[in-house]
Write a protein that holds these residues in place. Structure first.
Motif, mmCIF file in Angstrom:
data_model
loop_
_atom_site.group_PDB
_atom_site.id
_atom_site.type_symbol
_atom_site.label_atom_id
_atom_site.label_comp_id
_atom_site.label_asym_id
_atom_site.label_seq_id
_atom_site.Cartn_x
_atom_site.Cartn_y
_atom_site.Cartn_z
ATOM 1 N N SER A 1 -5.502 -8.699 -1.441
ATOM 2 C CA SER A 1 -6.860 -8.450 -0.943
ATOM 3 C C SER A 1 -7.328 -7.048 -1.346
ATOM 4 C CB SER A 1 -6.918 -8.606 0.572
ATOM 5 O OG SER A 1 -6.301 -7.512 1.197
ATOM 6 N N PRO A 2 -8.635 -6.884 -1.536
ATOM 7 C CA PRO A 2 -9.150 -5.583 -1.958
ATOM 8 C C PRO A 2 -8.890 -4.471 -0.945
ATOM 9 C CG PRO A 2 -10.908 -7.249 -1.947
ATOM 10 C CD PRO A 2 -9.671 -7.890 -1.432
ATOM 11 N N ASP A 3 -8.829 -4.806 0.335
ATOM 12 C CA ASP A 3 -8.616 -3.757 1.332
ATOM 13 C C ASP A 3 -7.140 -3.413 1.516
ATOM 14 O OD1 ASP A 3 -8.040 -6.167 2.576
ATOM 15 O OD2 ASP A 3 -8.779 -5.520 4.526
ATOM 16 N N ALA A 4 -6.246 -4.103 0.822
ATOM 17 C CA ALA A 4 -4.816 -3.790 0.935
ATOM 18 C C ALA A 4 -4.546 -2.374 0.453
ATOM 19 C CB ALA A 4 -3.976 -4.790 0.151
ATOM 20 N N ASP A 5 -5.206 -1.985 -0.634
ATOM 21 C CA ASP A 5 -5.022 -0.627 -1.145
ATOM 22 C C ASP A 5 -5.490 0.407 -0.129
ATOM 23 O OD1 ASP A 5 -3.898 -1.449 -3.527
ATOM 24 O OD2 ASP A 5 -5.820 -1.496 -4.595
ATOM 25 N N GLU A 6 -6.623 0.139 0.537
ATOM 26 C CA GLU A 6 -7.122 1.084 1.535
ATOM 27 C C GLU A 6 -6.177 1.186 2.723
ATOM 28 O OE1 GLU A 6 -9.933 -1.353 0.849
ATOM 29 O OE2 GLU A 6 -10.655 -0.114 -0.792
ATOM 30 N N ARG A 7 -5.618 0.044 3.131
ATOM 31 C CA ARG A 7 -4.672 0.075 4.259
ATOM 32 C C ARG A 7 -3.425 0.874 3.883
ATOM 33 N NH1 ARG A 7 -5.841 -5.537 4.863
ATOM 34 N NH2 ARG A 7 -3.793 -6.022 3.996
ATOM 35 N N ARG A 8 -2.910 0.648 2.675
ATOM 36 C CA ARG A 8 -1.736 1.409 2.229
ATOM 37 C C ARG A 8 -2.065 2.894 2.137
ATOM 38 N NH1 ARG A 8 -0.514 -3.210 -0.723
ATOM 39 N NH2 ARG A 8 -1.772 -2.588 -2.496
ATOM 40 N N GLU A 9 -3.239 3.195 1.587
ATOM 41 C CA GLU A 9 -3.646 4.592 1.465
ATOM 42 C C GLU A 9 -3.788 5.237 2.843
ATOM 43 O OE1 GLU A 9 -7.443 7.100 -0.199
ATOM 44 O OE2 GLU A 9 -6.871 5.282 -1.280
ATOM 45 N N ALA A 10 -4.360 4.516 3.798
ATOM 46 C CA ALA A 10 -4.510 5.046 5.162
ATOM 47 C C ALA A 10 -3.142 5.282 5.797
ATOM 48 C CB ALA A 10 -5.334 4.091 6.012
ATOM 49 N N ALA A 11 -2.206 4.360 5.580
ATOM 50 C CA ALA A 11 -0.862 4.526 6.145
ATOM 51 C C ALA A 11 -0.169 5.733 5.520
ATOM 52 C CB ALA A 11 -0.034 3.261 5.923
ATOM 53 N N ILE A 12 -0.321 5.890 4.210
ATOM 54 C CA ILE A 12 0.296 7.038 3.538
ATOM 55 C C ILE A 12 -0.353 8.335 4.003
ATOM 56 C CG2 ILE A 12 0.543 8.161 1.281
ATOM 57 C CD1 ILE A 12 0.921 5.312 0.104
ATOM 58 N N ALA A 13 -1.680 8.342 4.136
ATOM 59 C CA ALA A 13 -2.382 9.546 4.604
ATOM 60 C C ALA A 13 -1.927 9.917 6.010
ATOM 61 C CB ALA A 13 -3.883 9.328 4.572
ATOM 62 N N LYS A 14 -1.742 8.918 6.866
ATOM 63 C CA LYS A 14 -1.282 9.182 8.232
ATOM 64 C C LYS A 14 0.108 9.818 8.210
ATOM 65 C CE LYS A 14 -0.290 6.852 12.597
ATOM 66 N NZ LYS A 14 -0.238 5.578 13.300
ATOM 67 N N ARG A 15 0.989 9.270 7.376
ATOM 68 C CA ARG A 15 2.343 9.829 7.282
ATOM 69 C C ARG A 15 2.314 11.245 6.715
ATOM 70 N NH1 ARG A 15 4.006 4.507 4.731
ATOM 71 N NH2 ARG A 15 4.254 3.166 6.535
ATOM 72 N N LEU A 16 1.469 11.471 5.716
ATOM 73 C CA LEU A 16 1.359 12.813 5.142
ATOM 74 C C LEU A 16 0.822 13.805 6.167
ATOM 75 C CD1 LEU A 16 0.082 12.091 1.529
ATOM 76 C CD2 LEU A 16 2.316 12.983 2.201
ATOM 77 N N ASP A 17 -0.117 13.383 6.993
ATOM 78 C CA ASP A 17 -0.627 14.247 8.054
ATOM 79 C C ASP A 17 0.482 14.613 9.040
ATOM 80 O OD1 ASP A 17 -3.165 14.285 6.996
ATOM 81 O OD2 ASP A 17 -3.965 12.758 8.368
ATOM 82 N N GLN A 18 1.321 13.638 9.387
ATOM 83 C CA GLN A 18 2.439 13.908 10.293
ATOM 84 C C GLN A 18 3.405 14.905 9.664
ATOM 85 O OE1 GLN A 18 3.933 9.931 10.846
ATOM 86 N NE2 GLN A 18 2.606 9.522 12.600
ATOM 87 N N VAL A 19 3.706 14.724 8.390
ATOM 88 C CA VAL A 19 4.604 15.646 7.687
ATOM 89 C C VAL A 19 3.982 17.036 7.643
ATOM 90 C CG1 VAL A 19 5.606 16.183 5.420
ATOM 91 C CG2 VAL A 19 5.782 13.871 6.338
ATOM 92 N N ASP A 20 2.671 17.108 7.383
ATOM 93 C CA ASP A 20 1.985 18.393 7.328
ATOM 94 C C ASP A 20 2.061 19.117 8.668
ATOM 95 O OD1 ASP A 20 0.300 20.342 5.968
ATOM 96 O OD2 ASP A 20 -1.308 19.619 7.298
ATOM 97 N N ARG A 21 1.864 18.375 9.775
ATOM 98 C CA ARG A 21 1.951 19.000 11.102
ATOM 99 C C ARG A 21 3.376 19.486 11.384
ATOM 100 N NH1 ARG A 21 -1.502 14.794 12.244
ATOM 101 N NH2 ARG A 21 0.120 13.500 13.161
ATOM 102 N N ARG A 22 4.366 18.701 10.996
ATOM 103 C CA ARG A 22 5.759 19.129 11.201
ATOM 104 C C ARG A 22 6.062 20.386 10.394
ATOM 105 N NH1 ARG A 22 7.678 13.248 10.293
ATOM 106 N NH2 ARG A 22 7.356 12.361 12.345
ATOM 107 N N LEU A 23 5.599 20.427 9.157
ATOM 108 C CA LEU A 23 5.832 21.611 8.322
ATOM 109 C C LEU A 23 5.127 22.835 8.901
ATOM 110 C CD1 LEU A 23 5.646 20.175 4.696
ATOM 111 C CD2 LEU A 23 7.644 21.096 5.873
ATOM 112 N N ALA A 24 3.927 22.652 9.424
ATOM 113 C CA ALA A 24 3.207 23.770 10.042
ATOM 114 C C ALA A 24 3.976 24.293 11.251
ATOM 115 C CB ALA A 24 1.799 23.338 10.443
ATOM 116 N N ARG A 25 4.523 23.377 12.067
ATOM 117 C CA ARG A 25 5.329 23.811 13.227
ATOM 118 C C ARG A 25 6.578 24.545 12.762
ATOM 119 N NH1 ARG A 25 3.881 18.761 15.527
ATOM 120 N NH2 ARG A 25 5.830 17.853 14.811
ATOM 121 N N GLN A 26 7.229 24.039 11.711
ATOM 122 C CA GLN A 26 8.428 24.712 11.194
ATOM 123 C C GLN A 26 8.079 26.092 10.650
ATOM 124 O OE1 GLN A 26 10.212 21.989 8.391
ATOM 125 N NE2 GLN A 26 11.566 21.163 9.953
#
Length: 151
Positions: free
Chosen positions: A46-71
């Protein structure tokens, strides 16, 4: 009479582990494996599969970014704590004459072991130093006065 579309049949080769997961999932949902496979393929294509994957990756990257900022903050606190301690210690501790230095070394070993033990207890129970330090205070200069940057 309800007309049904004829579905095309395909042959797919699945790895044993994937086939087992498909069978278990179908059994849990009480649905045919072919229906689950069809839904999975449709979702993948489906065309929105890429957007869902991108949103999931962006969410994970945001979590990693917050962890790195805390570190980064925690490491900054540790470095500043060590620097303040070393500066204070060097400024207030006079060098000892050699006969007294030998006794001081023995006492230092005993005190260091007590320090490590106390540190272990604090780390086990908390609170952590980083939790005690507020990020909302104004920086102060060496004389205890608010710095222009903090005003």
């Amino acid at each position: 009479m309800i007309s049904r579309k004829k579905k095309a049949q395909i042959s797919v080769y699945l790895d044993g582990a994937i086939m087992k997961m498909l069978a278990e999932y179908a059994a849990r949902r009480d649905q045919p494996q072919s229906m689950i496979a069809e839904a999975a393929i449709a979702s993948f294509l489906s065309p929105d599969a890429d957007e869902r994957r991108e949103a999931a990756i962006a969410k994970r990257l945001d979590q990693v970014d917050r962890r790195l900022a805390r570190q980064e903050r925690d490491i900054g606190i540790a470095v500043e704590t060590l620097a303040v301690f070393v500066r204070f210690w060097l400024a207030t501790t006079p060098a000892l004459p050699e006969p007294a230095a030998q006794g001081a070394r023995a006492k230092a070993i005993e005190r260091y072991e007590a320090f490590v033990s106390a540190l272990g207890r604090r780390l086990a129970k908390g609170p952590k130093l980083r939790q005690e330090i507020s990020e909302d205070i104004d920086p102060v200069d060496d004389k205890g006065m608010p710095s222009p940057a903090g005003m």
